[in-house]
Design an enzyme around this catalytic site. Structure first.
Site, PDB file in Angstrom:
ATOM      1  N   ASP A 199     -31.632  10.559 -14.993  1.00  0.00           N
ATOM      2  CA  ASP A 199     -32.098  11.174 -13.745  1.00  0.00           C
ATOM      3  C   ASP A 199     -31.844  12.690 -13.769  1.00  0.00           C
ATOM      4  O   ASP A 199     -30.735  13.134 -14.003  1.00  0.00           O
ATOM      5  CB  ASP A 199     -31.319  10.488 -12.606  1.00  0.00           C
ATOM      6  CG  ASP A 199     -31.565  11.072 -11.226  1.00  0.00           C
ATOM      7  OD1 ASP A 199     -32.423  11.946 -11.091  1.00  0.00           O
ATOM      8  OD2 ASP A 199     -30.887  10.614 -10.283  1.00  0.00           O
ATOM      9  N   HIS A 370     -28.120  11.888  -5.897  1.00  0.00           N
ATOM     10  CA  HIS A 370     -28.388  12.127  -7.323  1.00  0.00           C
ATOM     11  C   HIS A 370     -27.248  12.901  -7.986  1.00  0.00           C
ATOM     12  O   HIS A 370     -26.573  13.695  -7.346  1.00  0.00           O
ATOM     13  CB  HIS A 370     -29.689  12.923  -7.479  1.00  0.00           C
ATOM     14  CG  HIS A 370     -30.896  12.198  -6.979  1.00  0.00           C
ATOM     15  ND1 HIS A 370     -31.636  11.338  -7.755  1.00  0.00           N
ATOM     16  CD2 HIS A 370     -31.486  12.184  -5.753  1.00  0.00           C
ATOM     17  CE1 HIS A 370     -32.627  10.838  -7.036  1.00  0.00           C
ATOM     18  NE2 HIS A 370     -32.555  11.342  -5.814  1.00  0.00           N
TER      19      HIS A 370
END
Length: 557
Positions: A199, A370
């Site tokens: 990610d 994130h």
């Protein structure tokens, strides 16, 4: 066995079909010989220039052309940019879907809406469990994210192991469930990992992402500070942990909670039924009961933190909400950051709320889902991949992660920044991009999927910018003489009542063009229409410097 496989020259193909130039529409195919496994199947929201479009889903031509190889969809977590396109895609490629508990609960909601529940095979997978799909074995690994039950995947193929992090952060003190299973990442690293797909969303941000739990204290402090006002909190419907913390604070301060917004109600129902959310008795009340409690004893959790025009908070800000109106004595808290591109819409809603006299708080009431740079480094250090493939983000985010990989000693030749449609072929010995497959945006407008393409969008753009002029005339079928017209109707071009002269002159110009053709014996409709378009187009451009769409309609009498 493994060596023999590689001697045959079979390589693992990684084919992103979407999600690499943007944040949204994530879908990646993994192919080895006769097997394809697809990770995620998300949608993205329309750009500003996609007039009237509701959603954008990926082009799955490649999967349709190789349908006999496709073994299933494996889903990392339940956000729209990872599951939103499933109901549309499953209508064309009906293969089994594998996901964790809450993710599957949200997928089932979607399948219900599209009447697909009976047709699609589904399997709920637990963390640590593996599933065999053709030449692949897929293991689900526990991670943390802004939605419960997020998973990373270890994808075992005869060519080697690929670790796909899904969307993740490292949260040692999650609100619900266990912390990310770092030990498993380390064990895989010891086995030897062919590639890491990590990610990249926060790859530009230094440091660590704070734990979701830190917001519990923030909410307590805000509730303490605003004891005498009603509190409205806008957040992402899918962030179940955030909702849990708001409910905890509300309960602590003796407030009743109303949940408003369809997606919020749906997700809370699914999460409560699956035990991912615990709500103390008698804390939740129906919106109808709001009037039975003093304002300062209530909390409203609502959708619309991104300024979406149809979401509950935007409707409240515009006085279009049937049940809730906002004014002085209300504190509105935005528990989210604007997604890139939504800043203007969010600012508009904040301004509307402030005009109404509400107190608005939009700083420091959000933590990201994130990983920041230090967490990305941690995963790389545990996994030791041979190849690095940054995913999930715009190009600048992928580049930022590539830079981190370089700092950690991975050679430039072993880092691949792919574009959607690239085919990356990998083996232990080498990796290279060997080709491209068709990819693109399929636009969903109302019930139509893919029936609005670039040409229709261009027309919409044209109509929106310059309007339309329609020229209607009737010809005698036998003699090709003009029976009636030409009449000119315009929409979105000029206000006709104030432009009599312009319209009269336009009428003269068109009449001359039509009569000129007929006098020369030209009665072919195609040529007539061209003459009308050319003469009227030139005249209007000279007079107004605009180019409306011109639509001649010829009827035969």
């Amino acid at each position: 066995m493994k060596k023999k496989e590689q001697n045959k020259g079979s390589r693992l193909k990684v084919i992103p079909l979407g999600g690499l130039e943007q944040i949204g529409m994530n879908i990646t195919a993994f192919e080895y010989e006769d097997s394809i496994v697809v990770v995620d199947c998300g949608l993205s929201f329309p750009e500003d220039d996609m007039l009237g479009i509701d959603l954008v889903i990926p082009d799955i031509t490649y999967l349709k052309n190789n349908i006999e190889k496709v073994k299933g969809f494996v889903i990392t977590h339940g956000h729209e940019d990872h599951i939103g396109a499933l109901p549309y895609v499953l209508k064309e490629i009906n293969v089994p879907v594998y996901a964790t508990r809450l993710t599957m609960g949200l997928i089932e909601n979607k399948l219900k809406e599209h009447n697909l529940t009976g047709q699609v095979k589904r399997k709920v997978v637990k963390f640590g469990q593996s599933i065999n799909l053709g030449q692949f074995r897929i293991e689900f690994i526990k991670t943390n994210h802004s939605i419960v039950d997020a998973a990373a995947l270890a994808i075992y193929s005869p060519a080697g192991i690929v670790v796909h992090t899904g969307d993740f952060k490292v949260d040692y003190t999650p609100v619900f469930g266990d912390a990310i299973d770092l030990q498993r990442f380390a064990e895989l690293g010891k086995k030897g990992v062919l590639a890491l797909m990590c990610d990249s969303t926060n790859a530009e941000r230094p440091g660590f992402t704070p734990s979701e739990r830190t917001l519990g204290k923030t909410f307590d402090a805000l509730f303490e500070e605003h004891k005498n006002t009603r509190i409205l909190i806008a957040t992402f419907a899918s962030n179940v942990d955030r909702v849990q913390q708001i409910i905890n604070s509300a309960y602590k301060f003796g407030r009743k909670v109303v949940v408003e917004g369809r997606s919020m109600v749906n997700i809370i129902e699914v999460a409560t039924n699956l035990g991912c959310l615990s709500i103390p008795d008698k804390t939740l009340i129906d919106i109808e009961q709001l009037k039975n409690y003093p304002r300062e004893k209530t909390v409203i959790i609502t959708t619309g933190s991104q300024g979406e025009s149809m979401a509950a908070l935007s409707r409240m800000a515009e006085d279009n909400h049937k049940k809730i109106s906002i004014g002085p004595g209300d504190t509105v808290i935005f528990s989210s950051n604007p997604i890139p591109g939504n800043e203007k819409a969010v600012t508009n809603v904040i301004n509307e709320l402030l005009v109404k006299g509400a107190d608005v708080i939009f700083q420091d009431v959000h933590v990201s889902g994130h990983a920041c740079q230090e967490e990305i480094k941690l995963i790389y250090s545990l996994v030791h991949p041979r190849y690095a493939i940054p995913v999930h983000g715009e190009y600048k985010h992928l580049i930022a992660q590539a830079k981190i990989a370089r700092e950690l000693g991975i050679d430039k030749e072993r880092i691949f920044i792919l574009r959607s449609g690239d085919v990356l072929e990998m083996s232990e010995e080498s990796a290279e991009v060997t080709g491209k497959v068709p990819v693109g945006d399929i636009l969903v407008d109302g019930l139509g999927v893919g029936d609005v393409g670039n040409i229709v969008l261009r027309d919409r753009q044209h109509l929106a910018e310059d309007g339309i002029m329609i020229v209607v005339l009737s010809l005698d079928g036998a003699t090709d003489q003009l029976v009636s017209g030409p009449d000119i109707v315009s929409r979105g071009f000029v206000y006709v009542r104030e432009s009599d002269e312009l319209m009269e002159e336009a009428h003269v110009v068109v009449s001359e063009a039509v009569n000129g053709c007929l006098d020369r014996g030209i009665s072919d409709w195609g040529k007539l229409k061209s003459a009308i378009k050319d003469s009227l187009g030139d005249y209007v451009w000279k007079k107004t410097k605009r180019r409306p769409m011109i639509l001649p309609i010829i009827m035969e009498v």
